[in-house]
Scaffold this motif. Structure first.
Motif, PDB file in Angstrom:
ATOM      1  N   THR A 215       0.691  -1.335   0.040  1.00  0.00           N
ATOM      2  CA  THR A 215      -0.015   0.062  -0.078  1.00  0.00           C
ATOM      3  C   THR A 215       0.834   1.272  -0.074  1.00  0.00           C
ATOM      4  O   THR A 215       0.114   2.319   0.398  1.00  0.00           O
TER       5      THR A 215
ATOM      6  N   GLN B  61      -4.032   3.105  -1.061  1.00  0.00           N
ATOM      7  CA  GLN B  61      -4.755   2.362  -0.183  1.00  0.00           C
ATOM      8  C   GLN B  61      -5.788   1.550  -1.401  1.00  0.00           C
ATOM      9  O   GLN B  61      -6.295   0.358  -1.100  1.00  0.00           O
TER      10      GLN B  61
ATOM     11  N   ASP C 199       1.631  -3.597   4.277  1.00  0.00           N
ATOM     12  CA  ASP C 199       0.856  -2.485   4.888  1.00  0.00           C
ATOM     13  C   ASP C 199       1.872  -1.608   5.522  1.00  0.00           C
ATOM     14  O   ASP C 199       2.679  -1.794   6.218  1.00  0.00           O
TER      15      ASP C 199
ATOM     16  N   CYS D  71      -7.972   5.911   4.856  1.00  0.00           N
ATOM     17  CA  CYS D  71      -8.148   5.941   3.476  1.00  0.00           C
ATOM     18  C   CYS D  71      -7.171   6.851   3.033  1.00  0.00           C
ATOM     19  O   CYS D  71      -6.722   7.824   3.798  1.00  0.00           O
ATOM     20  N   ASP D  72      -6.951   6.964   1.516  1.00  0.00           N
ATOM     21  CA  ASP D  72      -6.062   7.863   0.819  1.00  0.00           C
ATOM     22  C   ASP D  72      -6.485   9.394   1.074  1.00  0.00           C
ATOM     23  O   ASP D  72      -5.532  10.236   1.421  1.00  0.00           O
TER      24      ASP D  72
ATOM     25  N   ARG E 290      -3.897  -2.935   8.302  1.00  0.00           N
ATOM     26  CA  ARG E 290      -4.682  -3.515   7.620  1.00  0.00           C
ATOM     27  C   ARG E 290      -4.569  -4.853   7.115  1.00  0.00           C
ATOM     28  O   ARG E 290      -3.349  -5.352   7.537  1.00  0.00           O
TER      29      ARG E 290
END
Lengths: 440, 256, 396
Positions: A155, A159, A180, C116-117, C143
Motif C-alpha cells: 500500500t 490504499q 501494509d 483511506c487515501d 490493514r
C-alpha cells in the motif's frame, strides 16, 4: 509441468527475442519502403535504445503467455518489494503496467465498461477498472496474461491497490500477501518500519508455500544487489536530463521506466539501463537534445496521461517546451538509495516505506523543489489525476508554493492517467496554450 | 361507448401529461403540455380537460411533481411506467424510459411488477436534455431530427461525455466542415451508448425491450438504441403517456 | 419543492456558525455549547476525530471528550473549500473547509485515523499546509488480517497515540482507568446492539433511533450510555414497527432524510452496517466481572473483534459473509447501500455485495450521497421506487 517450464524458458530466452527482432526488422523495412514526405518534427532524433526496450518488454509479456502452470505467477503492485519474490522463481505480472499499455492503446473505455457492467463505479481508479475489465472479459493487448498463484500488494503507492487486489483475491481464490506500509507523517517511527519488516518476513513463508521452494538467503542478497544497481542506473539515466539541452524528454522517461518497475531485480533490466545511459551520455557529449530547439524546461508531476502523452508532448515541443524531469520517474531512482544488499529485508522495509507517495506533503514539496532546482526548470505541469487521490491531493497547495517559493509558472491540468472519457481535450489544450503563452 | 373511470397525471420536469382511461385501461382522452412551474393550477386544468363531462374521479399521480398533486395514489414513475408498459404489452420485459431530464431502465416481471430498475446518474448527458441542448445549437427542429439523422452517410463521433463539453465539441466539428446530418447521427449514437450501458445488465438474451417516454417519439433514437444494444427495441404506442397511464391504472376501481 | 420533507431532523450547514454539524437531532444544545460545558464543569479537554476507527477508550480513560467530525454535511464553505479537487469525497473536502474556517476551534486537538487515501492526505494538508494549528494526532491502524506483525504494530501504535494524548490531557494513563473505560464502552456497545437487534420491537422511527445513536459521536460516554438506557423503555415485547424490513450498509446516515424517506415510503432499517454505526459495535463480551489483568490486551482484542470494514480489512469474502449473516438474522426484503461518492473502500465492494444478495433473491439499491444538506428529488424517487418494488405482493 517440466514441458511447460521448458516452454516458458524457451519463450523467454529464444522464441521471444527472435519474434521481437523479427517484429522490429519488419517495422524498420516497412518504414523504409513507405514513401515519406519529410516532416519537421520538433523532437530530436529518436533514441536508438527504444528498440531494445520494446524487445525487452515484448519478451516479458510473450514469456508470460507460457507462465501459467510452468512457474509460480504473482500479480504485483508497482511499489511491492518484488526482490523478495524473485529468488522463488515467480513470474511477476504488473497489472498497472498492463493497464498503462491499455491506456496508450485507448482500450480503457471498453474494458472499463465491462467492469462497470458488474457494478464497479466509474469513479474508481482507471487502472483498477482496466484490470478488472480485462480479467472479466479475458481481453488484453498483450496476448494473454497468466493467472496469478499469488497476489502481492503493497500500500505504499495508495490504499486503493488493497481494495483492488482484495477483489482479485475473491475472484481468483488465491492468497494475497499484503505489505501494509504506514504513511510517513514527518518521520517514520521505529515501530512503523519494524511492522513492515515483520510483514516481509511473514510473507516469505506464504510465498515459499506457493512457489513450492525455500528462499535461499544468498539469492535474496544477489537480487537485492541487482535491484539497487538497477535503481542507481535508472537514476543516472534520469540525471542526464539536467544537461542543456536535455538529451531526452521525461515523456520518453515514462516509457523507459517500464523495466525498473516490472523487471526490477533482473540482469536484463540493468543491461538495458546501461545501454540507455551510455546513449544518453553520448547525446549529451554531442549536444543532441530530446527537442530540436529547447527553449523552456518543465517538470511533470503525477502519472502521465497515457492516452494523450504523445499529443501533449508534441504540442509543447512545437513551442520549445521540454519536460526534463518528473516526480513519477524520479520515484524509482530514489528507492534505490536505501536498498542495502547486506540487509535485504531490513533495508527493503525502509526503502519501500519511504517512496514518495507514502510520505507527507512537505516531503513531496521538498522533492519537487529539489527537482526544479537540479534540473533548472522554469515551469511545471501538475497533472490533477482524477484516478489517483494520493498523488493529486495537495496539488493545489503545492502549486501555490512552487509559484511563490520558486517563481516557476505552474499549470494544474485536470485529466486521468488512462481513461480518455475523463479528459476534455479542447479545454485541456486551451489551458496548455494559455500556459505556454505566459512564458513570453 | 365507454366511460372514463380513472385519471392519471405524470408531472414531469419537462412536460405534464394527463390521461383519462376506461375500465379496460384504454386511453379515451389525453393532454400534454410543457410543465408550468405553478404545478397545481396546471394539473387541475389538465385533469378537468381530460375528464370531460364526468364528475369527480379517482386520480393517480406520478412524476417529478407528483407530491404536489392531491391524488388518491402517488407512485414513482418507475412503478407507473412498468404498469403502463405491461398494460400495453401484456408481457414481461425491459422498459427504457427516456425523459427530458431522466433515463430509467425498468425490468418488468410477468405480472407487471417492477423486478429491478436503474436510473442515470445526476448528469444530463444520458437524457433527452443532451439532445435538446445540442440540436438547439445546430438549429435542427426536433420534428425533423429523425429525417436528418437518416440522411447521414456516416455518423460523426461526438466523444465528450458531458453535455456542456459536447456542445463545444459540436461547434468545432461544424466549424471544421463536418456535415450536420453526420453530427446529428453521432449525437444519437453517443446518447444511445450511454443508455445501453445503463440497460446492459437488464437486457438478457430473450428479453423484450420496449421504449417509453417523450424521447421515444424520435425514431432516430429508437434505432440508435437498437444498434447500441444489439437487440430489437419496440417503441410503445403513445410512449409519452405510459407513465400517466400507469398512474391511472393504479387507481382503477377494484384495481389489482 | 415537491419533496415535502420535514426538516426537523435536518439543519443544513448554511450559516457561518455551524449550528448542528450532523444529523444527531435536536437543535436545543449545539455541540459547541456541550464541549464548552464539558470543559467548564468537568475540566475535560476535547479532541475532534475524523472517521472511522480509533481507540475511543484511550480518550475516555484520559478524560478527553471525543468529538467526531463526519463532514459536516452541506457544501464546503470558506477559503479552504477549493483546496481539494472536486473528485475527492465530500467528507475530506468538508472537513478541510470546516477546520480551516475555525469550525473546530472549540477543541484542543484533532485525531486523524488512517482510514483511506483521502483522510491520509487531509491530515498532512491541514496540519502542514494550513487549516489546523493546534495538536494533531494520527492513528495508523493496520490493514489486513490479525497477523503477528499487525498485532505487534497495533499495540505499539496505540501506546504511541496514548503517549501523545497523555501530553494533551496533562495526565498519565493509569491501567485501572483504562479498564474502567473498556468496561464503559463495552456497556455502550451492548446497549447499542440491544437497540439495533430489537429493531422490530423498538417504538422509534429510524431518524429518531439514528439521532440517538449518533449523539454518541460527541457525548461524553456516560451521558450517551444514560440516553441509551433510557431508550430501552421504547423496546416493547412484541413487534411494533410496520413496513418492509431493509438491510442498510454504507458510510454514514447523512442526510438523515434518506431514512426518513425510507420510513415514509413504508420501510424501516431492520439491520445496520453503517461504518459510523453498526460496524463499530463490538459484540464480544468482556471476560468476567473481575478487572482483566491486562487492559491493553483487551483493548487490542476489541479492535480485532469489530465487524469487518473495508477501510481496514483485506478479506472481501469475510465482509460479504458478515452482511449475509446480518440478513439471515433480520430477514430483510431488500438491501440499501448508502455509499459516499468517491469513497473507494466502499465502492470496490459493491459488485461482490450485489452478487451475493442477487444469489439470495434480495434486490439491492445503491444511493450515492455526497453529504448533501438535502436529498435530491432523484434520490427520493429512487428510494420510493425501491420500496414500491419491495412492497409488491403485500396488501395495497
Amino acid at each position: 509441468m517440466i514441458l511447460r517450464r521448458a516452454r516458458y524458458e524457451a519463450a523467454g530466452r529464444v522464441v521471444g527475442p527472435l519474434l521481437a527482432s523479427l517484429d522490429a526488422w519488419r517495422r524498420r523495412s516497412r518504414s523504409r519502403s513507405r514513401a515519406r514526405a519529410p516532416r519537421t518534427s520538433p523532437f530530436g532524433p529518436p533514441l536508438e535504445s527504444v528498440r531494445k526496450l520494446k524487445e525487452l518488454m515484448s519478451v516479458h509479456y510473450f514469456q508470460g503467455r507460457y507462465a501459467e502452470g510452468a512457474v509460480p505467477v504473482a500479480w504485483v503492485t508497482s511499489g511491492f518489494p518484488v526482490e523478495i519474490l524473485r529468488p522463488l522463481g515467480f513470474h511477476a505480472v504488473y497489472p498497472e503496467n498492463h493497464a498503462a499499455i491499455c491506456g496508450v492503446q485507448r482500450l480503457v473505455p471498453a474494458l472499463s465498461d465491462a467492469a462497470e457492467a458488474e457494478g464497479y463505479s466509474r469513479d474508481l481508479c482507471s487502472y483498477a477498472r482496466t484490470d478488472l475489465g480485462s480479467v472479466i472479459t479475458g481481453r488484453t493487448p498483450v496476448g494473454r496474461l497468466p493467472r496469478p498463484d499469488l497476489l502481492a500488494c503493497c500500500t505504499n503507492i495508495c490504499q486503493t491497490v488493497l481494495y483492488w487486489y482484495r477483489a482479485l483475491a475473491e475472484r481468483f481464490r488465491v492468497p494475497l500477501v499484503l505489505v501494509d506500509t504506514p504513511y510517513v507523517y514527518g518521520e517514520a517511527r521505529p515501530h512503523h518500519v519494524r511492522y513492515v519488516k515483520d510483514q516481509l518476513e511473514e510473507l516469505v513463508q506464504v510465498a515459499e508455500r506457493v512457489a513450492g521452494r525455500r528462499a535461499e538467503p544468498e539469492a535474496l542478497v544477489e537480487v537485492t544487489r541487482i535491484a539497487k544497481e538497477g535503481s542507481d542506473l535508472w537514476a543516472e539515466c534520469l540525471a542526464q536530463g539536467m544537461h542543456r539541452p536535455a538529451p531526452w524528454t521525461a515523456i520518453d522517461g515514462f516509457f523507459h521506466m517500464a523495466p525498473i518497475v516490472s523487471l526490477r531485480g533482473t540482469e536484463a533490466c540493468n543491461a538495458y539501463y546501461r545501454l540507455l545511459r551510455d546513449e544518453l551520455k553520448e547525446r549529451v557529449r554531442r549536444g543532441i537534445g530530446g527537442l530540436r530547439d529547447e527553449r523552456h524546461r518543465l517538470l511533470w508531476d503525477n502519472l502521465p496521461i497515457w492516452f494523450a502523452v504523445r499529443q501533449l508532448s508534441t504540442l509543447l515541443a512545437e513551442r520549445g517546451f521540454n519536460f526534463v524531469c518528473a516526480s513519477y520517474t524520479n520515484a524509482w531512482a530514489e528507492a534505490g538509495s536505501r536498498i542495502d544488499p547486506s540487509d535485504p529485508i531490513g533495508s527493503a522495509a525502509a526503502a519501500y516505506t519511504h517512496v514518495i507517495l507514502n510520505q507527507d506533503l512537505p516531503n513531496r514539496l521538498g522533492i519537487l523543489r529539489r527537482l526544479a532546482r537540479d534540473y533548472g526548470v522554469d515551469g511545471a505541469i501538475l497533472h490533477s489525476d482524477r484516478s489517483c487521490k494520493p498523488y493529486s491531493i495537495g496539488q493545489i497547495d503545492l502549486k501555490d508554493r512552487l509559484v511563490s517559493e520558486l517563481g516557476v509558472r505552474v499549470l494544474l491540468l485536470e485529466a486521468d492517467h488512462s481513461d480518455p472519457r475523463a479528459y476534455a481535450t479542447e479545454q485541456g489544450e486551451n489551458r496548455l496554450a494559455a500556459f505556454m503563452e505566459g512564458f513570453a | 361507448m365507454s366511460a372514463v373511470v380513472a385519471i392519471g397525471v405524470d408531472v414531469g420536469s419537462t412536460t405534464c401529461k394527463a390521461v383519462a382511461i376506461d375500465a379496460d385501461g384504454r386511453i379515451l382522452a389525453h393532454l400534454v403540455e410543457p410543465t408550468d412551474p405553478r404545478i397545481e393550477p396546471q394539473v387541475e386544468r389538465l385533469v378537468a380537460g381530460v375528464r370531460g363531462e364526468a364528475g369527480d374521479l379517482p386520480l393517480g399521480a406520478t412524476g417529478y411533481g407528483r407530491k404536489r398533486v392531491e391524488a388518491g395514489r402517488v407512485l414513482t414513475e418507475i412503478t407507473c411506467h412498468a404498469r403502463g408498459a405491461f398494460a400495453r404489452t401484456g408481457r414481461p420485459g425491459v422498459v427504457v424510459d427516456m425523459g427530458g431530464q431522466d433515463t430509467k431502465v425498468i425490468r418488468v416481471g410477468p405480472g407487471g411488477e417492477v423486478v429491478d430498475f436503474a436510473m442515470n446518474d445526476k448528469c444530463a448527458a444520458g437524457t433527452g436534455r443532451f439532445l435538446e441542448v445540442i440540436l438547439g445549437r445546430l438549429r435542427v427542429p426536433l420534428a425533423d431530427v429523425a429525417d436528418v439523422a437518416r440522411r447521414a452517410a456516416r455518423a460523426v463521433t461526438v466523444s465528450s461525455t458531458c453535455t456542456v463539453f459536447a456542445e463545444s465539441e459540436v461547434i468545432s466539428l461544424v466549424a471544421s466542415g463536418a456535415p450536420t446530418e453526420g453530427i446529428v447521427k453521432g449525437l444519437h449514437l453517443a446518447l444511445a451508448s450511454r443508455v445501453a450501458a445503463l440497460a446492459r445488465g437488464a437486457v438478457t438474451a430473450g428479453a423484450e425491450v420496449f421504449m417509453s417516454g417523450g424521447v421515444a417519439l424520435n425514431a432516430a433514437m429508437a434505432s440508435a438504441l437498437q444498434d447500441a444494444l444489439g437487440h430489437p427495441v419496440r417503441v410503445l404506442p403513445e410512449p409519452q403517456l405510459i407513465g400517466a397511464l400507469g398512474a391511472a391504472l393504479a387507481v382503477l376501481p377494484r384495481a389489482a | 419543492m415537491g419533496a415535502g420533507l420535514s426538516d426537523a431532523h435536518q439543519r443544513p450547514y448554511r450559516r457561518r456558525r455551524a449550528h448542528v454539524v450532523c444529523s444527531s437531532g435536536g437543535a436545543t444544545v449545539t455541540r459547541k455549547e456541550y464541549i464548552a460545558r464539558q470543559r467548564a464543569e468537568h475540566g475535560r479537554k476535547a479532541v475532534a476525530v475524523l472517521p472511522i476507527h480509533y481507540p475511543k477508550e484511550l480518550l475516555t480513560a484520559l478524560d478527553l471528550l471525543a468529538v467526531e467530525l463526519w463532514g459536516p454535511p452541506g457544501p464546503p464553505r470558506g477559503d479552504a473549500a477549493g483546496r481539494l479537487q472536486t473528485y475527492v469525497c465530500a467528507l475530506a473536502r468538508n472537513a478541510l473547509a470546516f477546520l480551516a474556517a475555525g469550525g473546530a476551534d472549540a477543541v484542543d486537538g484533532v485525531l486523524f485515523p488512517h482510514t483511506c487515501d483521502s483522510i491520509q492526505g487531509l491530515a498532512t494538508l491541514a496540519t502542514d499546509f494550513g487549516g489546523w494549528r493546534k495538536r494533531a494526532f494520527t492513528f495508523l491502524h493496520p490493514r489486513g488480517a490479525s497477523r503477528p506483525s499487525a498485532r505487534a504494530f497495533l499495540e505499539a501504535e496505540m501506546r504511541s497515540l496514548a503517549g501523545g494524548l497523555e501530553e494533551l490531557a496533562g495526565r498519565s494513563l493509569e491501567p485501572p482507568r483504562l479498564t474502567a473505560a473498556l468496561r464503559l464502552h463495552a456497556e455502550i456497545d451492548a446497549a447499542r446492539a440491544g437497540l439495533l437487534d430489537a429493531r422490530p420491537r423498538l417504538a422509534m422511527t429510524d431518524p429518531e433511533l439514528y439521532a440517538l445513536l449518533r449523539r454518541g459521536e460527541w457525548l461524553w460516554p456516560e451521558d450517551h450510555l444514560a440516553e441509551l438506557r433510557a431508550a430501552r423503555a421504547a423496546v416493547k415485547d412484541r413487534s411494533v414497527v410496520q413496513g418492509v424490513p431493509v438491510l442498510v450498509s454504507g458510510y454514514v446516515p447523512e442526510p438523515i432524510a434518506t431514512l426518513e424517506v425510507l420510513n415514509r415510503a413504508g420501510a424501516f432499517v431492520a439491520a445496520d452496517d453503517y461504518a459510523a454505526v453498526g460496524r463499530r459495535v463490538v459484540r464480544a463480551p468482556l471476560p468476567g466481572a473481575r478487572a482483566p489483568e491486562d487492559p491493553w490486551a483487551l483493548l487490542l482484542d476489541r479492535y480485532w473483534a469489530a465487524p469487518p470494514c473495508p477501510s481496514r480489512s483485506a478479506d472481501q469474502g469475510a465482509r460479504v459473509r458478515h452482511l449475509e449473516a446480518l440478513a439471515e438474522r433480520s430477514g430483510p426484503r431488500g438491501v440499501l447501500l448508502h455509499v459516499l461518492k468517491f469513497c473507494e473502500p466502499e465502492l470496490f465492494d459493491l459488485p461482490a455485495i450485489r452478487k451475493a444478495f442477487a444469489g439470495r433473491g434480495l434486490p439491492v439499491l445503491v444511493i450515492e450521497g455526497e453529504l448533501e444538506a438535502e436529498l435530491s428529488a432523484q434520490a427520493v424517487t429512487r428510494i420510493e421506487a425501491f420500496v414500491e418494488m419491495l412492497s409488491t405482493g403485500r396488501a395495497a
